[in-house]
Write a protein that holds these residues in place. Structure first.
Motif, PDB file in Angstrom:
ATOM      1  N   UNK A   1       0.858  -1.251  -0.056  1.00  0.00           N
ATOM      2  CA  UNK A   1       0.068   0.097   0.043  1.00  0.00           C
ATOM      3  C   UNK A   1       0.936   1.195  -0.042  1.00  0.00           C
ATOM      4  N   UNK A   2       2.145   1.293   0.585  1.00  0.00           N
ATOM      5  CA  UNK A   2       2.950   2.416   0.442  1.00  0.00           C
ATOM      6  C   UNK A   2       3.298   2.763  -1.137  1.00  0.00           C
ATOM      7  N   UNK A   3       3.179   1.907  -2.013  1.00  0.00           N
ATOM      8  CA  UNK A   3       3.518   2.321  -3.380  1.00  0.00           C
ATOM      9  C   UNK A   3       2.562   3.524  -3.781  1.00  0.00           C
ATOM     10  N   UNK A   4       1.539   3.575  -3.043  1.00  0.00           N
ATOM     11  CA  UNK A   4       0.624   4.608  -3.437  1.00  0.00           C
ATOM     12  C   UNK A   4       1.082   5.981  -2.811  1.00  0.00           C
ATOM     13  N   UNK A   5       1.937   6.042  -1.993  1.00  0.00           N
ATOM     14  CA  UNK A   5       2.222   7.266  -1.182  1.00  0.00           C
ATOM     15  C   UNK A   5       2.185   8.555  -1.977  1.00  0.00           C
ATOM     16  N   UNK A   6       3.144   8.447  -3.156  1.00  0.00           N
ATOM     17  CA  UNK A   6       3.026   9.773  -4.057  1.00  0.00           C
ATOM     18  C   UNK A   6       1.835  10.290  -4.518  1.00  0.00           C
ATOM     19  N   UNK A   7       0.744   9.312  -4.910  1.00  0.00           N
ATOM     20  CA  UNK A   7      -0.503   9.684  -5.270  1.00  0.00           C
ATOM     21  C   UNK A   7      -1.388  10.146  -4.157  1.00  0.00           C
ATOM     22  N   UNK A   8      -1.184   9.371  -3.018  1.00  0.00           N
ATOM     23  CA  UNK A   8      -1.978   9.804  -1.733  1.00  0.00           C
ATOM     24  C   UNK A   8      -1.579  11.441  -1.557  1.00  0.00           C
ATOM     25  N   UNK A   9      -0.612  11.784  -1.260  1.00  0.00           N
ATOM     26  CA  UNK A   9       0.043  13.006  -1.378  1.00  0.00           C
ATOM     27  C   UNK A   9      -0.615  14.205  -2.144  1.00  0.00           C
ATOM     28  N   UNK A  10      -0.790  13.715  -3.249  1.00  0.00           N
ATOM     29  CA  UNK A  10      -1.382  14.751  -4.364  1.00  0.00           C
ATOM     30  C   UNK A  10      -2.918  14.751  -4.377  1.00  0.00           C
ATOM     31  N   UNK A  11      -3.391  13.411  -3.764  1.00  0.00           N
ATOM     32  CA  UNK A  11      -4.830  13.625  -3.800  1.00  0.00           C
ATOM     33  C   UNK A  11      -5.388  14.456  -2.571  1.00  0.00           C
ATOM     34  N   UNK A  12      -4.844  14.122  -1.388  1.00  0.00           N
ATOM     35  CA  UNK A  12      -4.782  14.816  -0.225  1.00  0.00           C
ATOM     36  C   UNK A  12      -4.711  16.291  -0.287  1.00  0.00           C
ATOM     37  N   UNK A  13      -3.605  16.735  -1.014  1.00  0.00           N
ATOM     38  CA  UNK A  13      -3.543  17.973  -1.254  1.00  0.00           C
ATOM     39  C   UNK A  13      -4.617  18.752  -2.092  1.00  0.00           C
TER      40      UNK A  13
ATOM     41  N   UNK B   1       3.953   2.846 -12.270  1.00  0.00           N
ATOM     42  CA  UNK B   1       3.586   4.391 -12.960  1.00  0.00           C
ATOM     43  C   UNK B   1       3.247   5.220 -11.939  1.00  0.00           C
ATOM     44  N   UNK B   2       2.482   4.553 -10.757  1.00  0.00           N
ATOM     45  CA  UNK B   2       1.976   5.339  -9.475  1.00  0.00           C
ATOM     46  C   UNK B   2       3.477   5.789  -8.731  1.00  0.00           C
ATOM     47  N   UNK B   3       4.499   5.329  -8.834  1.00  0.00           N
ATOM     48  CA  UNK B   3       5.952   5.819  -8.321  1.00  0.00           C
ATOM     49  C   UNK B   3       6.697   6.868  -9.332  1.00  0.00           C
ATOM     50  N   UNK B   4       6.536   6.535 -10.596  1.00  0.00           N
ATOM     51  CA  UNK B   4       7.472   7.090 -11.645  1.00  0.00           C
ATOM     52  C   UNK B   4       6.504   8.331 -12.105  1.00  0.00           C
ATOM     53  N   UNK B   5       5.323   8.228 -12.282  1.00  0.00           N
ATOM     54  CA  UNK B   5       4.327   9.284 -12.837  1.00  0.00           C
ATOM     55  C   UNK B   5       3.157   9.829 -11.977  1.00  0.00           C
ATOM     56  N   UNK B   6       3.332  10.053 -10.883  1.00  0.00           N
ATOM     57  CA  UNK B   6       2.396  10.095  -9.822  1.00  0.00           C
ATOM     58  C   UNK B   6       1.175  11.200 -10.004  1.00  0.00           C
ATOM     59  N   UNK B   7       1.812  12.518 -10.808  1.00  0.00           N
ATOM     60  CA  UNK B   7       1.045  13.415 -11.044  1.00  0.00           C
ATOM     61  C   UNK B   7      -0.026  12.763 -12.306  1.00  0.00           C
TER      62      UNK B   7
END
Length: 295
Positions: free
Chosen positions: A73-85, A275-281
């Protein structure tokens, strides 16, 4: 495959062959095509595009993120940060990776624990899980497949994995490890060998980052790849799909086949399987698009 007693070498070999190409691993209307930055291509219907630009006063849906094999589940961390923002409530679910039916039941329980609408997102094998978990769950308003399996009823992941060539998840890249189920029966877990992990899964990430991810990867039970899907929620729920053109785990041709069959709003990007790690945006943007279009 049998789950009784220790697997023979032949059965272990057959389990690995079943996952070859797996990762666990056009809309019905005529689409308009737009080109984004960094090689990103998006296909969407004009109605969805109009909806995504409209202003809504309703609360944002909760985003549930479901990882697949060889990640956690930590693999989503960059995506989580962007969605929470952006003000989205987010939960990254710990997918058990023990079996399609049981994993979907677990994710369904998480869906039902949420108050209000849900956008359900699956990466890799997680796509098969959300396809089953969302069936008959009216609060799920959108499905987002991120380089993910989207099986139809009666299909197994192994069959989809073998549909097109191009996967580097070959038998020599995988390490089958027997494990005790605790009831006198054994299963087989499938890991990516550490020296193959970057090529199969992590692509453009640095070697040191890929080595770290390989060390903490979550394996998938080989038996899961032989289960057949009994539900395909994408038939009834609007779906979005992110195709990863540089994927060495789930071939892009197979991804496009599943996206087109699901009539998904499709985006393509030059990225590896992770891709969730390399292209989270890009991933977060697609999720926001789905969330906005279905509010």
């Amino acid at each position: 495959m049998s789950r009784r007693h220790s697997p023979t070498a032949d059965r272990s070999r057959r389990a690995v062959l079943a996952v070859v190409g797996a990762t666990a691993l056009a809309a019905a209307a005529v689409p308009a095509v737009a080109f984004g930055a960094s090689g990103e291509t998006r296909k969407t219907t004009s109605a969805a595009t109009a909806a995504s630009h409209s202003t809504h006063s309703t609360p944002k849906p909760t985003v549930l993120l479901v990882h697949g094999a060889w990640a956690d589940s930590s693999s989503w961390s960059p995506v989580v940060d962007r969605l929470q923002a952006q003000g989205y409530p987010v939960q990254a679910v710990a997918n058990p990776l023990r079996g399609l039916a049981s994993d979907a039941a677990y994710v369904r329980s998480r869906i039902e624990s949420v108050q209000g609408p849900v956008v359900l997102v699956g990466h890799s094998y997680g796509g098969a899980v959300i396809s089953k978990a969302a069936a008959d769950e009216p609060q799920v308003k959108a499905l987002v497949y991120v380089a993910a399996f989207a099986p139809a009823e009666g299909e197994s992941l192994g069959a989809l994995a073998a549909r097109n060539p191009g996967s580097h998840a070959t038998p020599d890249a995988l390490n089958p490890v027997p494990f005790d189920l605790g009831d006198g029966a054994n299963g087989v877990d499938l890991y990516i060998k550490p020296d193959k992990y970057r090529d199969v899964f992590a692509g453009s990430l640095s070697a040191s980052r890929a080595n770290s991810l390989a060390a903490v990867q979550r394996p998938i039970s080989a038996a899961t790849l032989e289960e057949t899907a009994t539900s395909a929620a994408w038939k009834d729920i609007p779906s979005w799909y992110l195709v990863t053109r540089q994927d060495h785990a789930l071939p892009p041709a197979t991804q496009r086949f599943m996206a087109e069959r699901a009539h998904a709003h499709t985006t393509e990007v030059d990225a590896p399987h992770a891709v969730m790690l390399t292209r989270p945006d890009t991933v977060a943007g697609l999720i926001r698009h789905a969330a906005t279009a279905t509010r």
